[in-house]
Design an enzyme around this catalytic site. Structure first.
Site, PDB file in Angstrom:
ATOM      1  N   SER A   1      -1.144   9.907   5.481  1.00 10.57           N
ATOM      2  CA  SER A   1      -1.944   9.231   4.467  1.00 10.57           C
ATOM      3  C   SER A   1      -2.023   7.751   4.784  1.00 10.57           C
ATOM      4  CB  SER A   1      -1.337   9.431   3.090  1.00 10.57           C
ATOM      5  OG  SER A   1      -0.213   8.583   2.956  1.00 10.57           O
ATOM      6  N   LYS A   2      -3.161   7.189   4.453  1.00  4.97           N
ATOM      7  CA  LYS A   2      -3.429   5.795   4.753  1.00  4.97           C
ATOM      8  C   LYS A   2      -2.361   4.890   4.136  1.00  4.97           C
ATOM      9  CE  LYS A   2      -7.605   3.091   4.997  1.00  4.97           C
ATOM     10  NZ  LYS A   2      -8.926   2.849   4.457  1.00  4.97           N
ATOM     11  N   ARG A   3      -1.847   5.340   2.991  1.00  5.33           N
ATOM     12  CA  ARG A   3      -0.893   4.505   2.268  1.00  5.33           C
ATOM     13  C   ARG A   3       0.466   4.444   2.977  1.00  5.33           C
ATOM     14  NH1 ARG A   3       1.156   5.219  -3.116  1.00  5.33           N
ATOM     15  NH2 ARG A   3      -0.573   6.488  -3.836  1.00  5.33           N
TER      16      ARG A   3
END
Ligand code: GLU
Length: 490
Positions: free
Chosen positions: A263-265
């Site tokens: 995930s980008k986060r």
């Protein structure tokens, strides 16, 4: 089957995802190994998700990775998007403009495999809510299925809003044969009448992908397994058209160490992130190939040529490939070690400049020496600043513990003094000086071995371990060494 034709079909919604790069890579490896063709098609039918510059960025990332293709969308020398190949256009919005999807959906309407649906958003929302409340999987109830084509055409002519849906047969098994996942059977009673043409007139992904893969003569569809649940719809569309379906190959999702989707986060996901951190294209590509696939032997360092030789879908794993940063670093460090000093120096320079350690005029001989000094300890270029910072700072700090152990003894001042004398006898520190100075100090003071090297290293670098001392001396230069010695002279 004649010539193999494979495609990578990203949507231009931003950057190239690391999982996307792996998909492109597996397509490329298989196409090259089989003298097939590899095609880049852009799937931009969802206009709401289109990002300006995304196509250019995708192309550049593939180019950086050394993944080339034969047909599709390219950039010319001035960076403009151009298309090459006999099956174009290769951008779906252009195919839409040419009326390709309209022409093919008409065929399905005529043959009774599709129908117009006039249901309002309100009705569909209600339907979904009720189904959810009843614990059912929400899906279209088929209300408009009974509207005849003739009547539908009248309503369309009258300006009513509509979508076009696939008409699935009732209670029929659809079989997907996937080269990696095996045989999957699903009954149409568990499937939805997929929208093929949206109210804005654009095709959905599901419709466009089938029409284009067929018209472009694609023989193998290799993509991430997030598309596996959609594949029965695609298989049925091939059947409805009377077309032969291609071979399906669904790749295991790239997962992080917690076995969750990247995930980008929490993770680096864009290829650009890895470029920025200073991974080499060879390193990243080699490592990515191993995420979800393994070669037959134990060898894990495989350049592109060897990957092409070794790659096969039979050895792609069924379930998630873990993206292991340590292993990526290990593979990448191997490729860094193979760079010559000059090349590595050029790669490192922008990182050192960005971190204000050197400026653009830093002499190239020193840059080469720096590269050779840190070559064996670098996993990626970005780490050079942290590792070499001690060379550029005015002062170095020694931990209390090390200071007590190595630079508090009586003979340390004598060593510093002797070093200073050596320095004062030369104009500047060159490699000749650096090679001899420790011997000379030893001769002068009679101090040798650990008692000589550890304190000198500690005084010059603030550390008791580190890169080759001879190199450190040359890289530091006269001024810096004198300054560092001074505080140890009593
Ligand atoms: N446009 C889809 C994507 O962005 C392609 C899926 C496929 O390869 O069929 O992933």
């Amino acid at each position: 089957m004649g010539e193999f034709r494979l495609r990578f079909a990203p949507s231009p919604t931003g950057y190239l995802h690391i999982g996307g790069l792996r998909t492109a890579l597996y397509n490329f490896l298989f196409a090259r190994a089989n003298d097939g063709k590899f095609i880049l098609r852009i799937e931009d039918t969802d206009r709401t998700r289109f990002v300006e510059g995304a196509i250019e960025s995708l192309i550049n990332s593939l180019k950086w990775a050394g993944i080339d293709y034969d047909e599709g969308v390219f950039l010319d020398d001035s960076g403009n998007i151009i298309e090459k190949g006999d099956y174009g256009p290769y951008i779906q919005s252009e195919r839409q403009e040419k009326g390709i999807y309209g022409e093919y959906v008409d065929k399905l309407l005529e043959s009774g495999h599709a129908y117009h649906c006039f249901c309002s958003k309100d009705r569909l929302d209600h339907l979904r809510e009720h189904q959810k409340a009843d614990g059912l999987i929400p899906r279209y109830d088929g209300l408009c299925k009974s509207v005849s084509l003739e009547e539908a055409r009248k309503r369309v002519a009258d300006g009513e809003e509509y979508v076009i849906r696939l008409k699935l047969p009732t209670n029929t098994d659809i079989v997907v044969n996937d080269l990696v996942k095996g045989k999957i059977v699903i009954n149409t009673s568990d499937m939805d009448d997929q929208v093929l043409i949206k109210s804005d007139g654009f095709p959905t992904y599901h419709f466009a992908v089938v029409v284009d893969d067929h018209l472009m003569g694609i023989t193998h569809i290799v993509r991430g397994d997030e598309w596996l649940p959609s594949t029965p719809k695609h298989v049925y569309l091939y059947e409805a058209f009377g077309w032969e379906a291609p071979v399906f190959v669904h790749l295991p999702t790239v997962l992080n160490k917690e076995r969750k989707k990247l995930s980008k986060r929490n993770d680096d996901v864009s290829v650009d992130d890895f470029i920025e951190q200073g991974y080499l294209n060879e390193g990243l590509v080699n490592y990515l190939a191993l995420v979800g696939w393994s070669p037959e032997g134990n060898e894990e360092i495989l350049d592109m040529e060897n990957l092409i030789k070794e790659f096969s879908f039979e050895r792609v794993s069924k379930t998630g490939g873990i993206f292991d940063r340590d292993k990526l670093n290990w593979v990448n460090s191997h490729y860094i070690k193979n760079l010559d000093d000059e090349r590595l120096g050029e790669y490192l320079k922008p990182y050192l400049i960005k971190d204000n350690l050197i400026d653009d005029n830093y002499p190239s001989e020193k840059l080469n020496l720096l590269a050779s000094t840190f070559k064996d300890s670098l996993d990626r270029f970005m780490d050079i600043s942290e590792q070499s910072r001690f060379l550029f700072e005015d002062e170095v700090e020694i931990t209390e513990e090390d200071a007590k152990e190595y630079v508090s003894k009586d003979h340390v001042s004598e060593l510093a003094e002797a070093f200073k004398e050596e320095l004062n006898s030369v104009e500047e520190v060159d490699s000749e000086f650096a090679k001899k100075v420790m011997k000379n100090i030893q001769k002068k003071t009679g101090i040798k071995g650990k008692n000589l090297f550890m304190p000198v290293r500690a005084m010059l670098t603030g550390m008791v371990h580190g890169p080759e001392l001879v190199n450190v001396i040359e890289l530091l230069g006269k001024e810096k060494i004198l300054k560092r010695l001074d505080s140890f002279i009593k």
